[in-house]
Design a protein around this motif. Sequence first.
Motif, PDB file in Angstrom:
ATOM      1  N   VAL A  43       0.870  -1.179   0.000  1.00  0.00           N
ATOM      2  CA  VAL A  43       0.000   0.000   0.000  1.00  0.00           C
ATOM      3  C   VAL A  43       0.902   1.223   0.000  1.00  0.00           C
ATOM      4  O   VAL A  43       1.865   1.296   0.768  1.00  0.00           O
ATOM      5  N   ILE A  44       0.579   2.182  -0.862  1.00  0.00           N
ATOM      6  CA  ILE A  44       1.274   3.467  -0.879  1.00  0.00           C
ATOM      7  C   ILE A  44       0.224   4.533  -0.599  1.00  0.00           C
ATOM      8  O   ILE A  44      -0.759   4.653  -1.326  1.00  0.00           O
ATOM      9  N   ASP A  45       0.437   5.271   0.496  1.00  0.00           N
ATOM     10  CA  ASP A  45      -0.502   6.307   0.905  1.00  0.00           C
ATOM     11  C   ASP A  45       0.280   7.478   1.465  1.00  0.00           C
ATOM     12  O   ASP A  45       1.176   7.294   2.291  1.00  0.00           O
ATOM     13  N   ASP A  46      -0.044   8.661   1.008  1.00  0.00           N
ATOM     14  CA  ASP A  46       0.587   9.880   1.504  1.00  0.00           C
ATOM     15  C   ASP A  46       2.114   9.802   1.381  1.00  0.00           C
ATOM     16  O   ASP A  46       2.840  10.239   2.272  1.00  0.00           O
ATOM     17  N   GLY A  47       2.585   9.193   0.288  1.00  0.00           N
ATOM     18  CA  GLY A  47       4.017   9.106   0.027  1.00  0.00           C
ATOM     19  C   GLY A  47       4.760   8.042   0.812  1.00  0.00           C
ATOM     20  O   GLY A  47       5.970   7.917   0.690  1.00  0.00           O
ATOM     21  N   LYS A  48       4.058   7.277   1.620  1.00  0.00           N
ATOM     22  CA  LYS A  48       4.697   6.231   2.417  1.00  0.00           C
ATOM     23  C   LYS A  48       4.279   4.862   1.900  1.00  0.00           C
ATOM     24  O   LYS A  48       3.132   4.674   1.491  1.00  0.00           O
ATOM     25  N   LEU A 111      -7.732 -11.171  -4.498  1.00  0.00           N
ATOM     26  CA  LEU A 111      -7.249 -10.295  -3.429  1.00  0.00           C
ATOM     27  C   LEU A 111      -6.532  -9.079  -4.004  1.00  0.00           C
ATOM     28  O   LEU A 111      -6.121  -9.070  -5.166  1.00  0.00           O
ATOM     29  N   ILE A 112      -6.346  -8.067  -3.154  1.00  0.00           N
ATOM     30  CA  ILE A 112      -5.643  -6.846  -3.546  1.00  0.00           C
ATOM     31  C   ILE A 112      -4.143  -7.071  -3.351  1.00  0.00           C
ATOM     32  O   ILE A 112      -3.689  -7.382  -2.263  1.00  0.00           O
ATOM     33  N   GLU A 113      -3.395  -6.893  -4.435  1.00  0.00           N
ATOM     34  CA  GLU A 113      -1.937  -7.032  -4.401  1.00  0.00           C
ATOM     35  C   GLU A 113      -1.257  -5.687  -4.157  1.00  0.00           C
ATOM     36  O   GLU A 113      -0.198  -5.602  -3.523  1.00  0.00           O
ATOM     37  N   ARG A 114      -1.893  -4.622  -4.671  1.00  0.00           N
ATOM     38  CA  ARG A 114      -1.282  -3.292  -4.563  1.00  0.00           C
ATOM     39  C   ARG A 114      -2.398  -2.257  -4.508  1.00  0.00           C
ATOM     40  O   ARG A 114      -3.386  -2.341  -5.239  1.00  0.00           O
ATOM     41  N   LEU A 115      -2.211  -1.266  -3.636  1.00  0.00           N
ATOM     42  CA  LEU A 115      -3.143  -0.149  -3.531  1.00  0.00           C
ATOM     43  C   LEU A 115      -2.324   1.124  -3.427  1.00  0.00           C
ATOM     44  O   LEU A 115      -1.450   1.232  -2.564  1.00  0.00           O
ATOM     45  N   VAL A 116      -2.597   2.048  -4.333  1.00  0.00           N
ATOM     46  CA  VAL A 116      -1.945   3.363  -4.297  1.00  0.00           C
ATOM     47  C   VAL A 116      -3.051   4.393  -4.120  1.00  0.00           C
ATOM     48  O   VAL A 116      -3.998   4.444  -4.914  1.00  0.00           O
ATOM     49  N   ILE A 117      -2.930   5.212  -3.066  1.00  0.00           N
ATOM     50  CA  ILE A 117      -3.918   6.250  -2.776  1.00  0.00           C
ATOM     51  C   ILE A 117      -3.256   7.603  -3.024  1.00  0.00           C
ATOM     52  O   ILE A 117      -2.224   7.901  -2.426  1.00  0.00           O
ATOM     53  N   GLU A 118      -3.866   8.387  -3.916  1.00  0.00           N
ATOM     54  CA  GLU A 118      -3.276   9.684  -4.270  1.00  0.00           C
ATOM     55  C   GLU A 118      -4.354  10.631  -4.773  1.00  0.00           C
ATOM     56  O   GLU A 118      -5.388  10.189  -5.240  1.00  0.00           O
ATOM     57  N   PRO A 119      -4.071  11.945  -4.662  1.00  0.00           N
ATOM     58  CA  PRO A 119      -5.029  12.934  -5.185  1.00  0.00           C
ATOM     59  C   PRO A 119      -5.165  12.835  -6.704  1.00  0.00           C
ATOM     60  O   PRO A 119      -4.341  12.305  -7.376  1.00  0.00           O
TER      61      PRO A 119
END
Length: 119
Positions: A43-48, A111-119
């Motif tokens: 998971v990538i969220d808020d640059g982390k 299943l979810i392998e990767r999740l990227v959260i971004e604007p």
Amino acid sequence: MQDNRPRAIAPEALPGVITRYLKAHRVHDTATAVTAFTGDATVIDDGKTYEGIGEIERWLGRAATEFTYTTELTGAQQTDATRYVATHHLEGNFPGGTVDLRYRFTLRGDLIERLVIEP
């Protein structure tokens, strides 16, 4: 979808695992949300970046308590058989108060392998 360009889909057409994750995340049900991920998910969220179930579970727990906010699913897209985008509008007590975020999912099997959260 040969060209890998996202195409709009109805939010209810998102795969069940994505819907399960989003519902659990919205009500801060970390135990259910984490079951949507593969054991080696990222998971990538808020640059982390958070890798593996342990880090993802800690991230989910922290995200559930850090701010108070409402979220509304405003759109969905499908890029190919394994990649989806769910767009959410958030309002709350976080810096800025409102934001539209894209949750970019990559699936492996059910299943979810990767999740990227971004604007």
